[in-house]
Enzyme design. Sequence first.
Site, PDB file in Angstrom:
ATOM      1  CD1 TRP A  96     -92.669  41.644  61.966  1.00  0.00           C
ATOM      2  CD2 TRP A  96     -93.955  41.315  60.170  1.00  0.00           C
ATOM      3  NE1 TRP A  96     -91.882  41.088  60.980  1.00  0.00           N
ATOM      4  CE2 TRP A  96     -92.637  40.874  59.875  1.00  0.00           C
ATOM      5  CE3 TRP A  96     -94.929  41.197  59.183  1.00  0.00           C
ATOM      6  CZ2 TRP A  96     -92.285  40.338  58.630  1.00  0.00           C
ATOM      7  CZ3 TRP A  96     -94.574  40.661  57.956  1.00  0.00           C
ATOM      8  CH2 TRP A  96     -93.268  40.239  57.692  1.00  0.00           C
ATOM      9  CB  CYS A 115     -87.657  38.020  58.861  1.00  0.00           C
ATOM     10  SG  CYS A 115     -86.728  38.041  60.415  1.00  0.00           S
ATOM     11  CG  HIS A 173     -84.251  40.882  57.670  1.00  0.00           C
ATOM     12  ND1 HIS A 173     -85.481  40.295  57.761  1.00  0.00           N
ATOM     13  CD2 HIS A 173     -83.962  40.947  56.347  1.00  0.00           C
ATOM     14  CE1 HIS A 173     -85.922  40.007  56.549  1.00  0.00           C
ATOM     15  NE2 HIS A 173     -85.018  40.392  55.677  1.00  0.00           N
ATOM     16  CG  ASP A 218     -85.194  38.911  52.434  1.00  0.00           C
ATOM     17  OD1 ASP A 218     -86.083  38.226  52.973  1.00  0.00           O
ATOM     18  OD2 ASP A 218     -84.758  39.969  52.923  1.00  0.00           O
ATOM     19  CG  ASP A 244     -73.975  56.138  56.486  1.00  0.00           C
ATOM     20  OD1 ASP A 244     -73.325  55.121  56.764  1.00  0.00           O
ATOM     21  OD2 ASP A 244     -73.661  56.950  55.598  1.00  0.00           O
ATOM     22  CE1 TYR A 291     -87.588  40.284  62.836  1.00  0.00           C
ATOM     23  CE2 TYR A 291     -89.845  40.134  63.619  1.00  0.00           C
ATOM     24  CZ  TYR A 291     -88.904  39.934  62.635  1.00  0.00           C
ATOM     25  OH  TYR A 291     -89.279  39.398  61.436  1.00  0.00           O
TER      26      TYR A 291
END
Lengths: 742, 742
Positions: free
Chosen positions: B298, B333, B392, B415, B457, B575
């Site tokens: 990344w 991803c 994602h 994933d 949250d 991102y």
Amino acid sequence: MSDKDTSPTPSPAPPLPTGPPPKVTNRGRSAGPTASSNSDSTDIPDFEFYGAPHPRGVPPLTEFLDISGVDMMRRPDESNKVEHHTMYYNSDNLIVRRAQEFQVKITFDRPYDSARDKIALEFVIGSSPQYSKGTYIPVFATKERQSSWAGRITHTSGNEITMGITPAANCIVGKYHMYVAVATTYGIRRTRKEKSRDLYILFNPWASDDAVFLDDEREREECVMTEMGIIYHGAYDDIAERDWNYGQFNYGVLDACLYIMDRSEMPITNRGDPIKVTRKASAMMNSRDDDGVLVGNWSGDYTYGVAPTSWTGSTDILLTYASSKMPVCYAQCWVYAAVFNTFLRCLGIPSRVVTNYFSAHDNDGNLKTDIILEEGGRIDRKLTKDSIWNYHCWNECYMTRPDLPAGFGGWQVVDATPQETSDGMYRCGPASVQAIKHGQICFPFDATFVFAEVNSDVVFYSRRKDGTMEPVKVNRTHVGRMVLTKTPGDLTRRDITDQYKFSEGSTEERTVLEKADEYGCNREKSNPPLADVDLVVPTLEVSVGDDFELSVEFINRSNQQRTVDTYISGNMVYYTGVTRSEFLFRDPTVEIDPNQTVKELVAVKSSSYMRHLVEQANLNFIITGKVQETGQIISTMKIVALRNPKILVEVSGGGRVNEEMMASVQFTNPFTFSLESVYIRMEGPGIMAPKSKYYRMIPGGSSLTWTEFFTPQRVGTTRMIATLDCPDLRQVYGQATVTIKP
Amino acid sequence: MSDKDTSPTPSPAPPLPTGPPPKVTNRGRSAGPTASSNSDSTDIPDFEFYGAPHPRGVPPLTEFLDISGVDMMRRPDESNKVEHHTMYYNSDNLIVRRAQEFQVKITFDRPYDSARDKIALEFVIGSSPQYSKGTYIPVFATKERQSSWAGRITHTSGNEITMGITPAANCIVGKYHMYVAVATTYGIRRTRKEKSRDLYILFNPWASDDAVFLDDEREREECVMTEMGIIYHGAYDDIAERDWNYGQFNYGVLDACLYIMDRSEMPITNRGDPIKVTRKASAMMNSRDDDGVLVGNWSGDYTYGVAPTSWTGSTDILLTYASSKMPVCYAQCWVYAAVFNTFLRCLGIPSRVVTNYFSAHDNDGNLKTDIILEEGGRIDRKLTKDSIWNYHCWNECYMTRPDLPAGFGGWQVVDATPQETSDGMYRCGPASVQAIKHGQICFPFDATFVFAEVNSDVVFYSRRKDGTMEPVKVNRTHVGRMVLTKTPGDLTRRDITDQYKFSEGSTEERTVLEKADEYGCNREKSNPPLADVDLVVPTLEVSVGDDFELSVEFINRSNQQRTVDTYISGNMVYYTGVTRSEFLFRDPTVEIDPNQTVKELVAVKSSSYMRHLVEQANLNFIITGKVQETGQIISTMKIVALRNPKILVEVSGGGRVNEEMMASVQFTNPFTFSLESVYIRMEGPGIMAPKSKYYRMIPGGSSLTWTEFFTPQRVGTTRMIATLDCPDLRQVYGQATVTIKP
């Protein structure tokens, strides 16, 4: 083409570098590294300004408190260590447990004034400490709770105050540093970092808020405080014992346990959760994948390390790992379980080593272990690949399971022995024992696997000429025959099979198996008719090197004559059930009159098995047969665990703390041949650190005595244990009980 | 000492070798190696005797059938491949699916006589095939079922028979070899091994007995048969698309997928279970731990490989991995999800790529993402470490879950993107989407983690002078804002947020969160009062290189004057939500009359952000403020995904199978500066294999055209897609739809 033409033209692409991919940074992926080492730390500045630094520098802060002394009250006889049950740890630092108050004394340059002075004790763990992550906790000298750590002044005297600190019941377990901070008008002023103010916070089985709370003093005393343990092995009908010095309080062991978590790169923030800690540790105890603590070796060749049977305790292993930072050679299941037990007890998670007799293994959690017979009834070794271990050791640890529905807290199975065929699973658990007992194996972690270890069926197949197979016998009671652990506060064994399984043939048992079926655990459904001839082999006690007679009883329960084509195969096996070699074979035809019993006696000469001997000296007799009249297959298996010679351990002298005593180990080679490359090891918790002696050769028939002096450090009853180990004779033990008076 | 004294004396112990531990064998540990490679095989003999070989040799077996030909009926237009939905695979071998009959033609030297002749087709997979493990399956020409494989003769004609074979619905998925065996009096005689009789057996979403059965032809068509996909990215209110050629039918891709499982050393016997296959594959898609397929990066520096934004499809990646046997550089991803999707569709497990907007990450499955503000209200970047990804991508795959209670089958999250802080978890799932929706996160695998990705949250803390923090705002709706996937059979998007969550504010939603709470997912309990000033930033559409104006609206919902000390921070972010640099900062004080709205306009010059540009060109504006009158904190965040220039793809000519056509890619550099080291890639399923072109430089303002000829192989509508990629400009796409007639 004009020289003004700027239209781009393609070129050959530059070659990509070959070789392994370069190390990729974390840039773009995360805002900062995750703190995953307890030994790393970030220093907090001595003085931290509010906002921008004062333009004209800081005026003298004479009106504010000056700290002239901090006393962590960390001596073993002071109340902190006594009340937190940490007085046995051989460490100069304060060691306390969560959710329980401890005291720290602070001396100022003048009396503390609660109205005017604002002080805090700051607890910091790992690098880049953060309040919101629970890695930086300021505790104020007020009753106000800060993220569930509590602070209060318990005593004031002159310039000195005593502060009581109660860490949160779910706080991170590990090594913290404590700062004393004073708030001034311009910023926070704090003590400099100093090693003596490092403290360890552990899990607390005595605190009802802690996830590892165990409301039974006898169990806590055993499963947290006891260093000397017993691990069961042998066969279910001929149980043998190993003594083991867990040594969780020995110097350096606690740091080694924290190093193991650092080595695993487990994020610091996860280290307050016993579920995550035990799961991670189950992976780290073995060297597979992650360069963990112990290298497994079942081969019999231990040239490059210590034979698994030779260890007397965990201390050597953990300290070697922490100092060499390399996996230690070698372990088998009880070594994994024993070292894991040390890790758990050391951090304050109640734990015990259990032994499961006839443990189904390497079958990837299936409920079937296949034994393939040739059409005539003889076992087909080439095709029989699943293994049933004579015994297998794992750990149970005690905790709540907030991640599961109610009812699955309590004892949890964790297993550090790497499972060979389990889809790359070199970690196991925690799996709720309650969930296993009730067949609720859909819950994490790895309950299916443990369920299979205690509940698999042994299915005998007869292989037809065309390659297909027919199930001819299903033994539903062989596997998980008995589960044992040490009785708390006693040197006897405790049968805990009923914690894993309902009694055989009960309605509950049937319901559980149906439940497990629902979760995809398919048992053998066929039910081949029972033969009317039974095979029984009575239990034998045989010493290594003795000739003996095996008695095979054929019981005809029918009213007709029965003729059995019998195959009696004697095999030298590893304790994993893997056969090394067949040393005996007979194929008698046995005739049994109606309702009669016939005994077939098989003479076994020591000369026939001695040269095949492998460690643990287990002989496995497999008797199979085909009844001529009915075509039915009968079979039985018998493990004969040969008894090894013993070593004699004697302790004499003093019997008081700090008075010199003497321990001697005596051994006689009972064989006619010499034993070579012999190691003898000896240790005892609180009395002697691990010591070893090497003998190039012990001639046949000769005796030796090894004497060592030692000075006991602690009051109480303990044991001195010793092992002898060499390639030709493994697993020779001895021990003596010692009581030390003040 | 007399020379007769044989009493042994200790010697110094020989030193242990140093260095890493030696390789330990499996001896003593298991009876034999576990078959874990589909490419290994054991030959079965041409002739297998019953019992001992015949003493005088075998007499001529003229009376028995002789096999003169075997036809696997493996052409794409023959019924096997058409009926098994495998006609698109570019492979010479037979490819069929489980639980569905396929046909094989066998020619003998004389007509087959069912009364007299006994033949079997034998299917064999991996090394040491065994009947009881399902790796050796003889299927007889009778109606008798053998371990749930069925065989029957469907047609007889002269010396030729056609046999119909139905593999078991749970049989191992992979490459088998088929033998034809004839039983004779003396033993079994079979065909020699020959590559043309290798066949692949895949999962079967069309068969109701298969664990991956999906009873919806539209979904099957999309999630198994469709090669060309769309992956969503950008921001939830400004969605962007990527085209992707999954290429699951391309030459070599199926073998590459089997190689991935071999490389993982997954036991062959587990490869019929979609739960185990998908879990294992989620680990193998990334190179962490296990040298899997793709290296994550990344960082923006892709010098040593291909930039994640540059790939157009999975084929190149999978074929490179299978041939080099080394992890391929680089992925983010969507590349993980796309290649995983190819793997799943290729093996026949229905799957789709989904995109979750505002995905909570790297917070180890906690339900809180912390944002720390200074006391004045400005964000504290040093302390804010959790990240929320702008989006994602993961996969859903469809299967039953016999390991869980009823109701949790269907779509499962898997994933393959490695999670950095998740306690070493470089695999994720399968986690039931139903279980996530209902908060039943106690069930395996990793449901807690996925639950947090859509339900966390965002908690804003204000950091006090003494280091403690107070929650000042809790945003419960930001994370998991929307979940998208492609609509089956259409090029539009489908919002599947409701499959993961009940609607906001509903009773069900509250119940689910309480349920998750029971399983240890602690949310932020505090509920700071809502401010009476709202902050709104309308959505913007901006092209890279443009100046623009950001409008920040302050809405005063009270009847009093409000004054807000505001901090407007413009950040270039990856991102992943990780900030690269702040390119803009304003701190206006904004006055708002009672019940009024004030617009604060912020001019953003391209010159201010262009030199900070990172791939995906996401600008993140964080606006925080403190209301003077009430002390309340207000905040909002806005992602502006800058639009990149496009490339123009045009296709012309033919339009018929096997007729040459032409594709051209056109691009104009819209900037004043040159683009250097530019790769352009192009591919289209069934029409063009991946091709690429390299340009050392594209000067500012200049245009290029790249033309390629191609010959379509298949009828139907498909797309040609192209990407342009260079360090200064990433993620430039173009595509054209192509319809090929017969």
